[in-house]
Design a protein around this motif. Structure first.
Motif, short mmCIF file in Angstrom:
data_model
loop_
_atom_site.label_atom_id
_atom_site.label_comp_id
_atom_site.label_asym_id
_atom_site.label_seq_id
_atom_site.Cartn_x
_atom_site.Cartn_y
_atom_site.Cartn_z
N CYS A 46 9.63 1.31 -2.33
CA CYS A 46 10.29 1.06 -3.26
C CYS A 46 10.39 2.52 -4.28
O CYS A 46 9.48 3.19 -3.94
CB CYS A 46 10.04 -0.16 -4.16
SG CYS A 46 8.58 -0.22 -5.17
N ALA A 90 9.31 4.20 -7.96
CA ALA A 90 8.30 3.88 -8.78
C ALA A 90 8.68 2.96 -10.06
O ALA A 90 7.81 2.26 -10.64
CB ALA A 90 7.68 5.26 -9.53
N TYR A 131 8.11 -0.67 -9.06
CA TYR A 131 6.91 -1.13 -8.83
C TYR A 131 6.43 -2.45 -9.32
O TYR A 131 5.82 -3.28 -8.49
CB TYR A 131 5.85 0.19 -8.73
CG TYR A 131 4.55 -0.21 -8.38
CD1 TYR A 131 4.25 -0.58 -7.08
CD2 TYR A 131 3.48 -0.62 -9.46
CE1 TYR A 131 2.78 -0.78 -6.96
CE2 TYR A 131 2.14 -0.97 -9.10
CZ TYR A 131 1.77 -1.11 -7.82
OH TYR A 131 0.49 -1.44 -7.44
N ARG A 178 5.19 -5.58 -7.34
CA ARG A 178 3.61 -5.56 -7.15
C ARG A 178 3.30 -7.16 -6.79
O ARG A 178 2.51 -7.29 -5.62
CB ARG A 178 3.07 -5.18 -8.20
CG ARG A 178 1.56 -5.11 -8.07
CD ARG A 178 1.09 -4.39 -9.04
NE ARG A 178 1.10 -4.98 -10.48
CZ ARG A 178 0.48 -4.60 -11.59
NH1 ARG A 178 -0.36 -3.60 -11.65
NH2 ARG A 178 0.65 -5.45 -12.95
N ILE A 194 2.54 -1.15 -0.51
CA ILE A 194 3.79 -0.61 -0.95
C ILE A 194 3.68 0.84 -0.84
O ILE A 194 2.53 1.38 -0.86
CB ILE A 194 3.89 -1.11 -2.74
CG1 ILE A 194 4.12 -2.53 -2.54
CG2 ILE A 194 4.93 -0.12 -3.26
CD1 ILE A 194 4.32 -2.93 -3.96
N ILE A 206 5.73 4.29 -2.21
CA ILE A 206 6.78 4.80 -3.33
C ILE A 206 7.61 5.92 -2.66
O ILE A 206 7.27 6.62 -1.89
CB ILE A 206 6.09 5.32 -4.52
CG1 ILE A 206 4.95 4.30 -5.07
CG2 ILE A 206 6.95 5.88 -5.59
CD1 ILE A 206 5.76 2.87 -5.81
N ILE A 265 3.00 6.44 -8.54
CA ILE A 265 2.15 5.41 -9.06
C ILE A 265 0.75 5.94 -8.76
O ILE A 265 0.49 5.82 -7.53
CB ILE A 265 2.48 4.01 -8.70
CG1 ILE A 265 4.03 3.70 -9.27
CG2 ILE A 265 1.56 3.12 -9.16
CD1 ILE A 265 4.20 3.50 -10.52
N VAL A 289 -1.17 4.45 -5.59
CA VAL A 289 -0.40 3.80 -4.50
C VAL A 289 0.20 4.95 -3.81
O VAL A 289 0.70 5.80 -4.18
CB VAL A 289 0.86 3.18 -5.25
CG1 VAL A 289 1.68 2.31 -4.29
CG2 VAL A 289 0.41 2.06 -6.23
N SER A 293 2.37 7.39 -1.56
CA SER A 293 3.87 7.80 -1.76
C SER A 293 4.32 8.37 -0.52
O SER A 293 3.47 8.70 0.62
CB SER A 293 4.06 8.77 -2.73
OG SER A 293 3.38 10.01 -2.29
#
Length: 547
Positions: free
Chosen positions: A138, A140, A143, A147, A157, A159, A164, A167, A169
């Motif tokens: 997804c 940012a 998020y 979550r 997850i 990004i 984030i 998290v 990416s």
């Protein structure tokens, strides 16, 4: 002379009462996935620009796109994504690395389940509960919405756009290396493997997960495209038009133009002028916006060779006005399709002479017009449209009952649309048999809003319907019957809906009326069309007049 592909040919079998598009043979082996086809295309002319992000000011060559997609595919393999049930959840807008992520899934034979970022959290949760993705990707900005959903599914997850803290990416994955002997995954009858999962809704309004296979029909009706074309679609990958644009760009090696900005006439005109867009597919409402925008000028649209629109009715006057801004006939085309078929069904290349039609059938498409008593009808007779594309459909993911309702044992899809063919074998859509409405491109059902209004203690009965406008689509309106002696006004109803429904497209954008009773049919059911007619008549009486 414009370089346009020929108007589709449709024939009619009077004995069987079946209309058929031209018989066409695919160029590709049935064992190939679309991912393998795109991989081969991206290997040619590696330094040629493949994607331009107008809003992010980024450009990627074919080689860069190929390597980025391969890196995501390698990551999936390392995480054990092998089975067709190992699904990637996707909720994202059109940003620089979205296509690489999607192509990486295709290279690996991994289906991605794309969901629109504008949907409510509970709807997203419901849809991902169906497919149970092992990974969710997804932006940012979404998020927080995802979550808790990812936590409940116990999946990570990634990004795609933005960052984030803490998290992973997509940027981190793109730093990895690719084995020198990397190749896309191979499968027996790759054509039948699930490529993507999009969202739809049934007559009850419950969202369903629609499987899209590696069928060649998703791109072969656009084989007129070539590497000189620059393609644009405002829709994201959760829409069939967004998926078609992604696939055709990869197969035919066109330049893929994307933007994170929502559609507006000014933005579209600017991109056409600056990037020389030659092919675009937009919503029917976008044509109305463009045609009625004071800034629209023929000089800004000179590069357009193919302007397709789909998803609703457009007034003849609007089509004529839009046509006046284009450099020739045959550029403006009305397309008709459905997500379940994974392709366009028909396309009208003659909107200038057949403005109310959605055109003739595309290759390998067959169609019947069926009465309520299940009798096949002939030309100029209205009935439900049944469609057959000759391809294997895996159905609604995890919902065999709904699959059987949509496609019968003979392979015919029951579209739920009422229409007819004229004497020239042109298809005309009259109305939706189902109650589904569409506002600003987003689908909703009247009963969803009715259930909210019914929670008001003053309400005895309620009927919600759509008031159609060519710019926005079906704006919801409500006729409400209050309980005896219960004080209630339309402003309270509108405010209550706004308070209990977070998304704009499901609010009462066309207003509300308080009425003493609702029109009903002989069997006691609310007659939605009659209620709507009474609403419109009352609204006309109360409109102020200019003197």
């Amino acid at each position: 002379m414009l370089d346009l592909n020929a108007n589709p040919i449709t024939s009619y079998n009077a004995e069987l009462k079946i209309w058929s598009g031209a018989r066409e043979q695919s160029y590709y082996n049935d064992d190939l996935t679309i991912g393998q086809i795109i991989f081969r295309q991206l290997q040619s002319d590696p330094h040629r620009i493949f994607q331009i992000s107008h809003s992010e000011k980024t450009r990627l060559t074919r080689s860069q796109m190929l390597h980025n997609a391969a890196k995501f595919s390698v990551y999936l393999r390392a995480q054990g994504f092998v089975a067709e049930t190992d699904i990637v959840g996707l909720l994202a807008r059109n940003s620089t690395h979205l296509a690489a992520l999607a192509y990486g899934c295709l290279f690996n034979g991994t289906p991605f389940h794309a969901i629109n970022p504008s949907l409510e959290e509970r709807t997203i949760r419901h849809l991902f509960d169906i497919t149970k993705p092992r990974l969710i990707c997804c932006d940012a900005s979404d998020y927080e919405k995802l979550r808790n959903i990812a936590s409940a599914l116990n999946v990570p997850i990634i990004i795609i756009h933005g960052r984030i803290a803490g998290v992973m990416s997509i940027q981190e994955l793109l730093q990895a290396s690719i084995p020198e002997d990397y190749k896309p995954s191979q499968f027996k009858r790759g054509i039948d493997r699930i490529m993507a999962i999009l969202c739809s809704s049934g007559t009850t309004g419950t969202p369903k997960a629609v499987t899209i296979s590696n069928s060649r029909q998703i791109f072969e009706s656009h084989r007129y495209l070539n590497s000189n074309d620059i393609q644009y679609a405002p829709s994201t990958l959760d829409w069939l038009t967004g998926l078609i644009t992604l696939i055709t760009a990869g197969v035919y090696g066109t330049v893929r133009l994307i933007s994170q900005q929502a559609f507006s006439a000014e933005h579209f005109l600017s991109m056409c002028e600056q990037e020389s867009v030659s092919w675009a597919v937009v919503a029917a409402s976008h044509i109305a916006i463009l045609a009625n925008c004071p800034a629209t000028d023929v000089r800004q649209l000179l590069s357009l060779r193919h302007l397709l629109f789909a998803g609703g009715h457009t007034l003849v006057a609007t089509l004529n006005k839009m046509q006046s801004y284009l450099r020739g006939e045959g550029i403006l085309r009305n397309a008709y399709g459905m997500t379940e078929l994974g392709t366009c069904v028909s396309c009208n290349y003659t909107t200038h002479s057949k403005p109310t039609s959605v055109g003739r059938l595309l290759g390998n498409i067959r169609m019947r017009v069926v009465s309520e008593s299940a009798v096949s009808l002939g030309p100029n007779e209205q009935g439900e449209l049944y469609c057959h594309n000759g391809q294997h459909w895996r159905g609604y993911y995890g919902n065999s009952a709904a699959t059987a309702e949509m496609q019968d044992k003979g392979g015919w899809f029951h579209t739920g649309d009422v229409g007819y063919f004229d004497e020239d074998n042109y298809l005309h859509i009259v109305e939706r048999k189902k109650d589904m409405l569409k506002y600003l491109g987003m689908m909703y059902y009247p009963h969803e809003i009715e259930e909210v209004i019914a929670q008001m203690p003053q309400v005895a009965e309620v009927c919600v319907f759509g008031i159609w406008n060519e710019t926005v689509g079906d704006a919801a309106a409500a006729s409400v019957v209050p309980k005896p002696n219960a004080p209630l006004n339309s402003a309270q109803v509108i405010a209550f809906v706004a308070q209990h429904i977070a998304v704009k497209y499901k609010q009462l954008n066309a207003g509300a009326q308080i009425v003493p009773q609702l029109a009903k049919s002989a069997n006691g059911k609310v007659n939605r069309q009659a209620v709507k007619a009474a609403y419109l008549k009352s609204a006309q009486k109360t409109e102020p007049t200019n003197k």
